[in-house]
Design an enzyme around this catalytic site. Structure first.
Site, PDB file in Angstrom:
ATOM      1  N   CYS A   1      38.223  30.006  63.544  1.00 49.57           N
ATOM      2  CA  CYS A   1      36.919  30.406  64.086  1.00 49.57           C
ATOM      3  C   CYS A   1      35.807  29.476  63.623  1.00 49.57           C
ATOM      4  CB  CYS A   1      36.553  31.818  63.669  1.00 49.57           C
ATOM      5  SG  CYS A   1      37.753  33.038  64.128  1.00 49.57           S
TER       6      CYS A   1
ATOM      7  N   ASP B   1      34.476  29.325  60.438  1.00 45.74           N
ATOM      8  CA  ASP B   1      33.635  29.811  59.360  1.00 45.74           C
ATOM      9  C   ASP B   1      34.506  30.193  58.183  1.00 45.74           C
ATOM     10  OD1 ASP B   1      30.962  29.842  60.413  1.00 45.74           O
ATOM     11  OD2 ASP B   1      31.644  31.405  61.778  1.00 45.74           O
TER      12      ASP B   1
ATOM     13  N   CYS C   1      28.628  27.209  60.387  1.00 41.01           N
ATOM     14  CA  CYS C   1      27.451  26.863  61.163  1.00 41.01           C
ATOM     15  C   CYS C   1      26.176  27.207  60.401  1.00 41.01           C
ATOM     16  CB  CYS C   1      27.489  27.620  62.483  1.00 41.01           C
ATOM     17  SG  CYS C   1      27.529  29.390  62.253  1.00 41.01           S
TER      18      CYS C   1
ATOM     19  N   CYS D   1      28.766  36.346  60.858  1.00 36.84           N
ATOM     20  CA  CYS D   1      28.493  35.556  59.659  1.00 36.84           C
ATOM     21  C   CYS D   1      28.062  36.468  58.512  1.00 36.84           C
ATOM     22  CB  CYS D   1      27.393  34.532  59.927  1.00 36.84           C
ATOM     23  SG  CYS D   1      27.866  33.251  61.083  1.00 36.84           S
TER      24      CYS D   1
END
Lengths: 295, 402
Positions: free
Chosen positions: A35, A37, A62, A106
């Site tokens: 993904c 992350d 990100c 996140c």
């Protein structure tokens, strides 16, 4: 370009507590490289008091992943482990003045890293309890896995039911095709065929509220937030309800407050959840209106 | 806005000469080209001229082979759906794993409607296996759709040869040429390509205008039915100003094609080799020996692309990334995955795409900024330690899947 808050940008461009914490005694590593992350959270915990003396992170990810990691370390430093475990992903998002729906995961990753690091410190093994799917409903940030599981567990068979159980599809309704596809798939697993337009098995209550019922619900939501506003020296008043538009008047310290747009956004979200429909909250004073639009 | 715009595969600036050509068609030349009076007639003549300008850019045999549409996606959808409707007995489609979503999402949808879709895979440089393609070609195939150049890597596909192979089994051939049109000479009259999609905003014309090239004699079923515009092949009042703009843009593209393939290619090469020399653990994706002159796609290992773009943006530099986060999806670019680029690199891919407006000074500035940014982000990365990746990165950092 994502609509990142200034706080997110600040924590991305100047991340706090980045890098290796040399004498860490609790380390949590979570995320998924597929993904894009992944986060390593390092804690230095004082054994006697259980207080987090220091926290640092390393993140592959990100802008909002780095900002969430940075925010997390700031939030938990100085807390005891038990206090820190009460930090929710929403707390991380709130600390950053909100995250776009696509990026809420996140903040979830931040909370999970914390749980993993605490478990590691305590000599326990942490297991991830959820799987993340593709984002389906952007209004309420609901992913495909949650929708699938909810349909399966509750034998749902209409889009309306999915909305009632998960909120997915309760906003702009653009994701209804996607929800129908998931319904068709899960229903075929249990040997049924998805039929659009078929009625839910139990009459879903929030459908077709009368005007009076709607206004009562709106008043109830405003009542619930009122103590908070009053604490800050402000108040809110319901002026009018015109279809999907709800007019309010912000008074006292709330009128002209820098945070007004954000306050209204939060109230709008609560109203949508309560009414299970897409509504727009509009402050009636011109000055606040322009600010809300900028917000 | 003064910035360095190296994202020309996403969209381009409208050429000032194109804007100038368009302006009268909003005001004094507002007529409907279908009208009998002189207001309409002049506009009709302007569209005719634009059609010939596009014909020349494409190297098409007849100007009537040019059908104006609203965008590249409309052209793609029209082409595929037409081929299926015109040959209802053929139920299969061949395309590639690295097509644009305008084709792939449509094909996924068609699969649900009962069509069989074959996806050709690519190797590590993004190249197709023509032997595998030949095996898929049967009398069941209605249409083959293969992009001429990939939007992410710029890699070319051998569509001229593939069109001939498709015809040998009676299948139609469509190519999505939105990235190549205007950059490289095309000579459609000497090919067996039946249908081709072009998008205006990729070649300094405005957004909202596209072309479907339709070789004379190709059996066709319109997507939009209604008025007689575009000889009944695409109903709806013409977007006259944009059509005129696209005609002008086609003329300009043809005139600067040599420049694009020498000077712009040189700047691209300079950008690429300098960055690769300065940044360790970075590499070019796709097939560098066979690609568009303006495109360079570089993977920076162990960091994530959106973060790179945000930092580049701070320096006024615009580019694109194949990371999952830039699109809000859960997977990195399907093109990078199709080429087998590992996740730790696929998320860190950055596409620089130049145009004829790009300058040497801009290239020098990007060469100066990029290594600093990469270093800054690698300092935050759990996969990186000092001057290089941690030894055995997959083992040192193995996060719990969340």
């Amino acid at each position: 370009m994502w609509d990142y808050s200034d706080k997110v940008k600040d924590h991305f461009f100047q991340p706090r507590n980045a890098g290796v914490l040399k004498d860490a005694n609790g380390v949590g590593e979570v995320g998924s490289i597929s993904c894009g992350d992944a986060l390593r959270l390092m804690l230095k915990v004082e054994p006697e008091s259980g207080i987090i003396l220091d926290a640092q992170f390393q993140t592959f990810g990100c802008g909002s992943a780095i900002a969430s990691s940075s925010a997390l370390t700031e939030i938990i430093k100085g807390k005891t482990l038990d206090e820190a475990l009460l930090v929710s992903n929403q707390d991380i998002a709130d600390y950053l003045d909100g995250l776009p729906p696509e990026k809420m995961h996140c903040s979830v990753m931040g909370r999970e890293a914390l749980q993993a690091a605490v478990a590691n410190y305590r000599g326990e093994v942490w297991r991830d309890d959820h799987e993340e799917g593709a984002l389906v409903c952007k209004c309420f940030a609901i992913d495909a896995v949650l929708i699938e599981n909810t349909i399966r567990q509750n034998n749902l068979c209409t889009v309306q039911e999915v909305t009632n159980y998960t909120k997915a599809g309760g906003g702009c309704s653009s994701c209804h095709e996607g929800i129908e596809e998931i319904l068709a798939e899960v229903m075929s697993e249990r040997g049924e065929t998805y039929k659009p337009g078929s009625l839910p098995k139990e009459a879903a209550s929030p459908v077709g509220l009368s005007n009076l019922q709607r206004i009562r619900k709106i008043e109830a939501v405003l009542e619930a937030v009122r103590p908070q506003l009053r604490r800050d020296g402000g108040d809110i008043e319901l002026m009018d309800v015109d279809g999907k538009t709800i007019y309010v008047n912000m008074t006292g310290a709330c009128a002209g407050c820098q945070m007004e747009a954000m306050t209204l956004q939060g109230i709008q979200q609560k109203l949508m959840e309560e009414l299970k429909e897409f509504i727009k909250i509009v402050p009636t004073k011109v000055s606040s209106l322009t600010r809300a639009m900028k917000g | 806005m003064n910035g360095i715009y190296f994202d020309n595969n996403a969209t381009t600036r409208v050429d000032p000469a194109v804007v100038e050509a368009m302006l009268p068609y909003f005001t004094e030349q507002f007529g409907n080209p279908s009208s009998m009076h002189s207001f309409g007639n002049k506009v009709g003549l302007a569209i005719k001229k634009a059609r010939m300008q596009v014909q020349e850019l494409l190297g098409a045999e007849h100007d009537s082979e040019v059908v104006f549409t609203s965008c590249g996606t409309e052209s793609d959808s029209t082409a595929l759906l037409s081929a299926l409707r015109a040959q209802p007995e053929r139920r299969e489609i061949i395309t590639t794993t690295v097509e644009h979503p305008a084709i792939l999402t449509l094909c996924t949808h068609l699969e649900k409607e009962g069509y069989k879709v074959h996806l050709l895979s690519v190797d590590e440089k993004g190249r197709l296996d023509l032997e595998a393609y030949k095996k898929l070609l049967t009398e069941q195939v209605a249409v083959v759709s293969v992009m001429w150049a990939n939007n992410e890597t710029g890699t070319y596909f051998p569509v001229v040869e593939m069109a001939e192979l498709a015809h040998a089994c009676g299948a139609m051939f469509h190519t999505d040429a939105v990235q190549i049109a205007g950059k490289v000479p095309l000579n459609l009259k000497d090919t067996q390509i039946d249908m081709l999609s072009l998008s205006g905003h990729k070649l300094h014309a405005p957004k909202g205008i596209g072309v479907l090239y339709l070789k004379r004699g190709t059996r066709f079923r319109p997507l939009l039915r209604g008025g007689h515009q575009e000889r009944g092949r695409r109903a709806g009042t013409e977007n006259t100003a944009s059509i005129v703009g696209l005609g002008k843009a086609a003329e300009l593209a043809l005139a600067s094609m040599a420049f694009e393939n020498t000077e712009i290619a040189r700047l691209r090469d300079k950008l690429e080799t300098s960055i690769l020399a300065k940044v360790p653990r970075s590499f070019v994706t796709g097939d560098p020996s066979n690609r568009l002159p303006n495109t360079s796609n570089i993977a920076f290992e162990f960091i994530e692309g959106e973060a790179i773009l945000l930092l580049l943006n701070k320096f006024g530099i615009a580019a694109s990334s194949g990371s999952a986060c830039t699109s809000g999806s859960l997977e990195p670019s399907h093109v990078m995955r199709a080429m087998g680029v590992p996740y730790t690199a696929a998320h860190g891919t950055v596409r620089f795409s130049l145009s004829r407006y790009s300058t040497e000074a801009e290239v020098d500035r990007v060469i100066q900024v990029v290594p600093e940014i990469i270093q800054q982000l690698r300092k935050l990365s759990p996969y990186w330690d000092g001057a290089g990746p941690v030894t055995d990165p997959e083992k040192v950092f193995a996060p719990t899947y969340a």
